[in-house]
Design an enzyme around this catalytic site. Structure first.
Site, PDB file in Angstrom:
ATOM      1  N   GLU A 121       0.841  -1.189   0.000  1.00  9.71           N
ATOM      2  CA  GLU A 121       0.000   0.000   0.000  1.00  9.71           C
ATOM      3  C   GLU A 121       0.882   1.247   0.000  1.00  9.71           C
ATOM      4  O   GLU A 121       1.910   1.281   0.660  1.00  9.71           O
ATOM      5  CB  GLU A 121      -0.913   0.010   1.232  1.00  9.71           C
ATOM      6  CG  GLU A 121      -1.693  -1.294   1.409  1.00  9.71           C
ATOM      7  CD  GLU A 121      -2.417  -1.379   2.744  1.00  9.71           C
ATOM      8  OE1 GLU A 121      -2.755  -0.326   3.314  1.00  9.71           O
ATOM      9  OE2 GLU A 121      -2.626  -2.508   3.224  1.00  9.71           O
ATOM     10  N   GLU A 171      -9.905   5.692   2.521  1.00  6.24           N
ATOM     11  CA  GLU A 171     -10.320   4.942   3.709  1.00  6.24           C
ATOM     12  C   GLU A 171     -10.324   5.891   4.898  1.00  6.24           C
ATOM     13  O   GLU A 171      -9.460   6.756   5.027  1.00  6.24           O
ATOM     14  CB  GLU A 171      -9.361   3.786   3.981  1.00  6.24           C
ATOM     15  CG  GLU A 171      -9.697   2.974   5.235  1.00  6.24           C
ATOM     16  CD  GLU A 171      -8.679   1.866   5.513  1.00  6.24           C
ATOM     17  OE1 GLU A 171      -8.817   1.193   6.550  1.00  6.24           O
ATOM     18  OE2 GLU A 171      -7.751   1.695   4.701  1.00  6.24           O
TER      19      GLU A 171
END
Length: 377
Positions: A202, A294
Site C-alpha cells: 500500500e 479509507e
C-alpha cells in the site's frame, strides 16, 4: 510538533509468516513520559535506541520533525522506462536542507509516537487479520475487522498484475476525533484471508498524526529506502484548496522482472523497494489493485472525519478529491488501463466513489465525503 498533517506513507503487509500485530490506539497518549513508571520509561528509551540508529547528520523540519540522515547501502532500481511525467514532491523539511549522497532521510521516531500505541511492546505492530480484503469487503471470507473502517474505492481484478501507477490529488481532510485517520492510496494485493495469507502493498498519503502506526513506512522490516530526498512519513505540500488550485503527485508500484522486488516511485523518483523475499503470493504477481480512500475511527458511532476533500464525488473537479490516470502493469511489463473497475463502499451516504474515463485523465475516480451528516448517522 504539528499535531495533524498530510504525510507520505508506504506500507507492507504480508499475512502468515510475516504477519505482525497492529497497535490499538489510546486517547490517553501524552506528549511526554510524565506519569510513567521508571520501568516503562526505560522500555520507551530502549525502543527508541533500537529504531533511531545513529545518524550522520540531522535536519530539524519547521513542522517539528527531526529528519536523520543515515547511510544507504542498497542498490537503486533498474529504472524501467514507463514514460512518467515527473511531479516533484515537496516536503516541509526541504526548507532547512537536503540529504547528502549515499544517505537516506529517515523521520526520527519520537516518544509521543510510541505512547500512542496501547502498549510499548505493541508499537509498530499489526493485529492479525486487521487488513480488509477489498476484493470481497462483504464476502464470506472477510473477517469481522471492518468495524470503524469505511472505504470508497474501486477495484480491478487481474490474475497476473505486476504493479500500478496513478496520480493522486493531495488534500488536508479534517480529523474529527483524536484517534481517527483518513487516507488516499493504492492497494496491490494477492492471496486471501483463507489460509491467513493475504499479501498487500500500500502507498499513498495519510492524515492522522501518526496515531494509526502499524507496520508502516520504515517502522519494521520490509520496505528498503534508496532515495535521499524523500522522507517516508514526512509531511507533504502544497495542499489543494476547495474551488482553488489543485495539486497532484504520481505514485508507481511495479515488480522488477529481474530482481523480483516491488519498487516504489513517487513523482517520477525511485524511493525504494519491498524485497520479493518477504512475500508469499506477491513473490509472483498480484491478483487485484484498488485505488481510493479509507477512514478509520475506533470510537463508537459514525465519525465526521472527512475523506478526501470532505465532499462527495458528484461535486467534481476542484471540490471532490480525485485519482486519475489509473494504470496497471501487465505481464509484458507495460502500463495499460484496467479493463474495468468495480466500486466498493460500505456506507455510500457517508463516503462514496464514482469512476469514469476521458482522453486526458484515462481511468479516474472522484471519491470522499464528510462522514456524519443528515443521511449518514
Amino acid at each position: 510538533m504539528a499535531a495533524m498533517r498530510t504525510c507520505l506513507v508506504a506500507i507492507v503487509v504480508a499475512l502468515g509468516f510475516l504477519f505482525l500485530e497492529k497497535p490499538e490506539v489510546t486517547a490517553a497518549a501524552t506528549e511526554t513520559t510524565t506519569g510513567m513508571s521508571a520501568e516503562q520509561r526505560q522500555e520507551v528509551e530502549s525502543l527508541l535506541r533500537r529504531v533511531n540508529k545513529t545518524p550522520l547528520a540531522t535536519i530539524e523540519s519547521p513542522d517539528g520533525d527531526i529528519i536523520d540522515m543515515r547511510p544507504s547501502y542498497h542498490p537503486r532500481s533498474l529504472n524501467q522506462n514507463y514514460n512518467i511525467t515527473s511531479h516533484p514532491i515537496t516536503q516541509t523539511w526541504h526548507q532547512n536542507g537536503k540529504c547528502p549522497e549515499n544517505t537516506v532521510p529517515i523521520r526520527r521516531t519520537m516518544v509521543q509516537d510510541v505512547l500512542r500505541a496501547s502498549s510499548i511492546s505493541r508499537y509498530g505492530k499489526k493485529r492479525p487479520r486487521s487488513i480488509p480484503n477489498l476484493n470481497s469487503i462483504n464476502g464470506p471470507d472477510t473477517p469481522n475487522v471492518l468495524n470503524g473502517h469505511q472505504h470508497a474505492v474501486v477495484a480491478a481484478q487481474d490474475n497476473k498484475c505486476y504493479g500500478t501507477k496513478a496520480s493522486f490529488n493531495l488534500w488536508d481532510p479534517t480529523i474529527a476525533r483524536a484517534n481517527d485517520f483518513s487516507l488516499s492510496q493504492l492497494w496491490v494485493t494477492a492471496g486471501s484471508y483463507n489460509g491467513n495469507d493475504l499479501n498487500t502493498i500500500e502507498a499513498g498519503w495519510q492524515r492522522d498524526a501518526y496515531q494509526h502506526t502499524g507496520c508502516y513506512n520504515l517502522g519494521c522490516a520490509g520496505f528498503v529506502q534508496t532515495n535521499n530526498q524523500i522522507a517516508i512519513a514526512g509531511s507533504l505540500s502544497p495542499i489543494s484548496t476547495y474551488g482553488g488550485t489543485q495539486y497532484d503527485f504520481d505514485i508507481l508500484v511495479w515488480k522488477d522482472p529481474q530482481s523480483g522486488n516491488w519498487w516504489l516511485q513517487v513523482g517520477g523518483t525511485d524511493v525504494g523497494y519491498w524485497p520479493s523475499s518477504i512475500f508469499t503470493y506477491l513473490k509472483d504477481s498480484a491478483s487485484s489493485v484498488e485505488w481510493g480512500g479509507e477512514v478509520f475511527s475506533p470510537d463508537a458511532g459514525q465519525t465526521s472525519t472527512q475523506m478526501g476533500s470532505g465532499h462527495f464525488p458528484n461535486e467534481g473537479f476542484g471540490k471532490a478529491c480525485h485519482i486519475k490516470n489509473m494504470l496497471v502493469v501487465d505481464s509484458s511489463n507495460t502500463l495499460r488501463s484496467p479493463s474495468s473497475v468495480n466500486p466498493i463502499t460500505e456506507q455510500s451516504n457517508c463516503y462514496n466513489v464514482q469512476s469514469g474515463t476521458s482522453g486526458d485523465w484515462g481511468t479516474y475516480i472522484y471519491f470522499g465525503g464528510p462522514g456524519k451528516n443528515p443521511n449518514c448517522s
